[in-house]
Design a protein around this motif. Structure first.
Motif, PDB file in Angstrom:
ATOM      1  N   SER A 111      -6.820   5.242  -5.744  1.00  0.00           N
ATOM      2  CA  SER A 111      -8.156   5.476  -5.183  1.00  0.00           C
ATOM      3  C   SER A 111      -8.430   4.521  -4.016  1.00  0.00           C
ATOM      4  CB  SER A 111      -9.227   5.280  -6.266  1.00  0.00           C
ATOM      5  OG  SER A 111      -9.373   3.897  -6.560  1.00  0.00           O
ATOM      6  N   ILE A 112      -9.381   4.895  -3.200  1.00  0.00           N
ATOM      7  CA  ILE A 112      -9.768   4.055  -2.061  1.00  0.00           C
ATOM      8  C   ILE A 112     -10.274   2.704  -2.558  1.00  0.00           C
ATOM      9  CG2 ILE A 112     -11.463   3.807  -0.191  1.00  0.00           C
ATOM     10  CD1 ILE A 112     -11.208   6.865   0.203  1.00  0.00           C
ATOM     11  N   GLU A 113     -11.054   2.706  -3.638  1.00  0.00           N
ATOM     12  CA  GLU A 113     -11.584   1.453  -4.177  1.00  0.00           C
ATOM     13  C   GLU A 113     -10.458   0.533  -4.658  1.00  0.00           C
ATOM     14  OE1 GLU A 113     -14.521   4.607  -4.168  1.00  0.00           O
ATOM     15  OE2 GLU A 113     -12.616   4.532  -5.255  1.00  0.00           O
ATOM     16  N   GLU A 114      -9.487   1.105  -5.327  1.00  0.00           N
ATOM     17  CA  GLU A 114      -8.365   0.296  -5.809  1.00  0.00           C
ATOM     18  C   GLU A 114      -7.513  -0.225  -4.660  1.00  0.00           C
ATOM     19  OE1 GLU A 114      -7.813   2.463 -10.154  1.00  0.00           O
ATOM     20  OE2 GLU A 114      -6.627   3.154  -8.444  1.00  0.00           O
ATOM     21  N   ARG A 115      -7.328   0.575  -3.634  1.00  0.00           N
ATOM     22  CA  ARG A 115      -6.571   0.120  -2.462  1.00  0.00           C
ATOM     23  C   ARG A 115      -7.337  -1.000  -1.756  1.00  0.00           C
ATOM     24  NH1 ARG A 115      -2.368   3.227  -1.110  1.00  0.00           N
ATOM     25  NH2 ARG A 115      -2.537   3.039   1.149  1.00  0.00           N
ATOM     26  N   ASP A 116      -8.668  -0.871  -1.691  1.00  0.00           N
ATOM     27  CA  ASP A 116      -9.492  -1.950  -1.119  1.00  0.00           C
ATOM     28  C   ASP A 116      -9.351  -3.221  -1.943  1.00  0.00           C
ATOM     29  OD1 ASP A 116     -10.353  -0.267   0.910  1.00  0.00           O
ATOM     30  OD2 ASP A 116     -12.320   0.125   0.001  1.00  0.00           O
ATOM     31  N   ARG A 117      -9.240  -3.077  -3.251  1.00  0.00           N
ATOM     32  CA  ARG A 117      -9.067  -4.237  -4.130  1.00  0.00           C
ATOM     33  C   ARG A 117      -7.725  -4.912  -3.853  1.00  0.00           C
ATOM     34  NH1 ARG A 117     -10.387  -5.879  -9.797  1.00  0.00           N
ATOM     35  NH2 ARG A 117      -9.530  -7.977  -9.762  1.00  0.00           N
ATOM     36  N   ILE A 118      -6.682  -4.136  -3.626  1.00  0.00           N
ATOM     37  CA  ILE A 118      -5.367  -4.695  -3.301  1.00  0.00           C
ATOM     38  C   ILE A 118      -5.448  -5.486  -1.995  1.00  0.00           C
ATOM     39  CG2 ILE A 118      -2.994  -4.122  -2.636  1.00  0.00           C
ATOM     40  CD1 ILE A 118      -3.230  -1.732  -4.643  1.00  0.00           C
ATOM     41  N   VAL A 119      -6.145  -4.927  -1.010  1.00  0.00           N
ATOM     42  CA  VAL A 119      -6.305  -5.624   0.274  1.00  0.00           C
ATOM     43  C   VAL A 119      -7.050  -6.937   0.063  1.00  0.00           C
ATOM     44  CG1 VAL A 119      -7.379  -5.520   2.562  1.00  0.00           C
ATOM     45  CG2 VAL A 119      -6.188  -3.508   1.655  1.00  0.00           C
ATOM     46  N   ALA A 120      -8.169  -6.885  -0.657  1.00  0.00           N
ATOM     47  CA  ALA A 120      -8.956  -8.099  -0.900  1.00  0.00           C
ATOM     48  C   ALA A 120      -8.174  -9.123  -1.699  1.00  0.00           C
ATOM     49  CB  ALA A 120     -10.263  -7.733  -1.620  1.00  0.00           C
ATOM     50  N   ASP A 121      -7.466  -8.682  -2.735  1.00  0.00           N
ATOM     51  CA  ASP A 121      -6.679  -9.608  -3.555  1.00  0.00           C
ATOM     52  C   ASP A 121      -5.549 -10.245  -2.760  1.00  0.00           C
ATOM     53  OD1 ASP A 121      -8.267  -9.155  -5.756  1.00  0.00           O
ATOM     54  OD2 ASP A 121      -6.805  -7.887  -6.810  1.00  0.00           O
ATOM     55  N   LEU A 141       0.828  -1.209   0.000  1.00  0.00           N
ATOM     56  CA  LEU A 141       0.000   0.000   0.000  1.00  0.00           C
ATOM     57  C   LEU A 141       0.863   1.259   0.000  1.00  0.00           C
ATOM     58  CD1 LEU A 141      -2.841  -1.149   2.416  1.00  0.00           C
ATOM     59  CD2 LEU A 141      -2.920  -0.962  -0.094  1.00  0.00           C
ATOM     60  N   GLU A 142       1.967   1.227   0.702  1.00  0.00           N
ATOM     61  CA  GLU A 142       2.896   2.365   0.710  1.00  0.00           C
ATOM     62  C   GLU A 142       3.495   2.560  -0.681  1.00  0.00           C
ATOM     63  OE1 GLU A 142       5.152   5.547   2.201  1.00  0.00           O
ATOM     64  OE2 GLU A 142       3.472   4.490   3.113  1.00  0.00           O
ATOM     65  N   ARG A 143       3.893   1.487  -1.326  1.00  0.00           N
ATOM     66  CA  ARG A 143       4.499   1.590  -2.655  1.00  0.00           C
ATOM     67  C   ARG A 143       3.526   2.140  -3.683  1.00  0.00           C
ATOM     68  NH1 ARG A 143       7.701  -4.196  -3.019  1.00  0.00           N
ATOM     69  NH2 ARG A 143       9.453  -3.630  -1.657  1.00  0.00           N
ATOM     70  N   VAL A 144       2.294   1.611  -3.709  1.00  0.00           N
ATOM     71  CA  VAL A 144       1.351   2.087  -4.728  1.00  0.00           C
ATOM     72  C   VAL A 144       0.945   3.532  -4.478  1.00  0.00           C
ATOM     73  CG1 VAL A 144       0.512  -0.220  -5.322  1.00  0.00           C
ATOM     74  CG2 VAL A 144      -0.736   1.138  -3.638  1.00  0.00           C
ATOM     75  N   ALA A 145       0.960   3.961  -3.230  1.00  0.00           N
ATOM     76  CA  ALA A 145       0.620   5.350  -2.919  1.00  0.00           C
ATOM     77  C   ALA A 145       1.648   6.324  -3.469  1.00  0.00           C
ATOM     78  CB  ALA A 145       0.485   5.527  -1.407  1.00  0.00           C
ATOM     79  N   HIS A 146       2.897   5.877  -3.568  1.00  0.00           N
ATOM     80  CA  HIS A 146       3.976   6.786  -3.959  1.00  0.00           C
ATOM     81  C   HIS A 146       4.555   6.539  -5.350  1.00  0.00           C
ATOM     82  CE1 HIS A 146       3.859   7.269   0.442  1.00  0.00           C
ATOM     83  NE2 HIS A 146       3.984   8.530   0.088  1.00  0.00           N
ATOM     84  N   ARG A 147       4.124   5.495  -6.037  1.00  0.00           N
ATOM     85  CA  ARG A 147       4.709   5.242  -7.359  1.00  0.00           C
ATOM     86  C   ARG A 147       4.131   6.209  -8.383  1.00  0.00           C
ATOM     87  NH1 ARG A 147       2.128  -0.711  -8.748  1.00  0.00           N
ATOM     88  NH2 ARG A 147      -0.049  -0.045  -8.855  1.00  0.00           N
ATOM     89  N   ASP A 148       4.940   6.488  -9.401  1.00  0.00           N
ATOM     90  CA  ASP A 148       4.480   7.371 -10.460  1.00  0.00           C
ATOM     91  C   ASP A 148       4.488   6.694 -11.826  1.00  0.00           C
ATOM     92  OD1 ASP A 148       7.191   7.244 -10.925  1.00  0.00           O
ATOM     93  OD2 ASP A 148       7.558   9.374 -10.596  1.00  0.00           O
ATOM     94  N   THR A 149       4.721   5.384 -11.842  1.00  0.00           N
ATOM     95  CA  THR A 149       4.767   4.648 -13.101  1.00  0.00           C
ATOM     96  C   THR A 149       3.452   3.952 -13.417  1.00  0.00           C
ATOM     97  OG1 THR A 149       5.650   2.735 -11.936  1.00  0.00           O
ATOM     98  CG2 THR A 149       7.249   4.239 -12.942  1.00  0.00           C
ATOM     99  N   ASN A 150       2.542   3.913 -12.478  1.00  0.00           N
ATOM    100  CA  ASN A 150       1.280   3.200 -12.641  1.00  0.00           C
ATOM    101  C   ASN A 150       0.266   3.872 -11.720  1.00  0.00           C
ATOM    102  OD1 ASN A 150      -0.868   1.334 -12.448  1.00  0.00           O
ATOM    103  ND2 ASN A 150       0.502  -0.412 -12.708  1.00  0.00           N
TER     104      ASN A 150
END
Length: 164
Positions: free
Chosen positions: A114-124, A100-109
């Motif tokens: 979004s909150i929904e996408e972060r929730d998807r990462i947690v669920a996945d 979650l820290e990495r996706v919050a700070h990356r600029d390549t993707n």
């Protein structure tokens, strides 16, 4: 000639790792980019990404003939259909907080902002990662230095073949 799948949750470093392998001269395909993936409708109205099997089949067949190592990165529901054609299935992993820290700070993707996408990462991570772990031939913790992960992957693939 090795064909190696690099898989894992968003934020594990698949694209970063493939970029480093490419810089060393390896053939890499990140299926998150280009025409490798198509979406299929889910019953809940969402869309599930899947590999375009015709394109993946051609890619693997070409490399089986070439003798050149190939790294393919992706995490899609139908990747299991190609497992018998792969020499290694490498799961890149890291704790959820790190992802979650990495996706919050990356600029390549942009995925994971979004909150929904972060929730998807947690669920996945809860639902999908255990299935990936069960089918992986190797698991690599990407909290270690990138060079260590890349060295391990390069050792699995063997030396880079000269391109003609």
């Amino acid at each position: 000639m090795a064909v190696i799948l690099v898989t894992g949750m968003s934020g594990t470093g698949k694209s970063t790792t493939l970029n480093a392998l490419s810089q060393r001269g390896y053939r890499v395909v990140d299926t998150d980019y280009g025409d490798w993936i198509e979406g299929i409708p889910r019953p809940d109205g969402g869309v599930e990404p899947q590999w375009r099997e015709d394109l993946i089949e051609v890619l693997i067949s070409e490399h089986e003939r070439s003798g050149e190592p190939l790294f393919i990165a992706g995490t899609v529901w139908n990747q299991h259909r190609f497992y018998q054609r792969l020499d290694e299935i490498v799961l890149l992993s890291a704790p959820l907080e790190v992802l979650l820290e990495r996706v919050a700070h990356r600029d390549t993707n942009t995925f994971g902002k979004s909150i929904e996408e972060r929730d998807r990462i947690v669920a996945d991570t809860v639902q999908v990662e255990p299935m990936l772990r069960a089918s992986a031939t190797v698991e690599m913790d990407t909290r270690k230095p990138l060079s260590d992960v890349v060295n391990q992957l390069a050792a699995l693939a063997g030396p880079v073949q000269p391109r003609h």
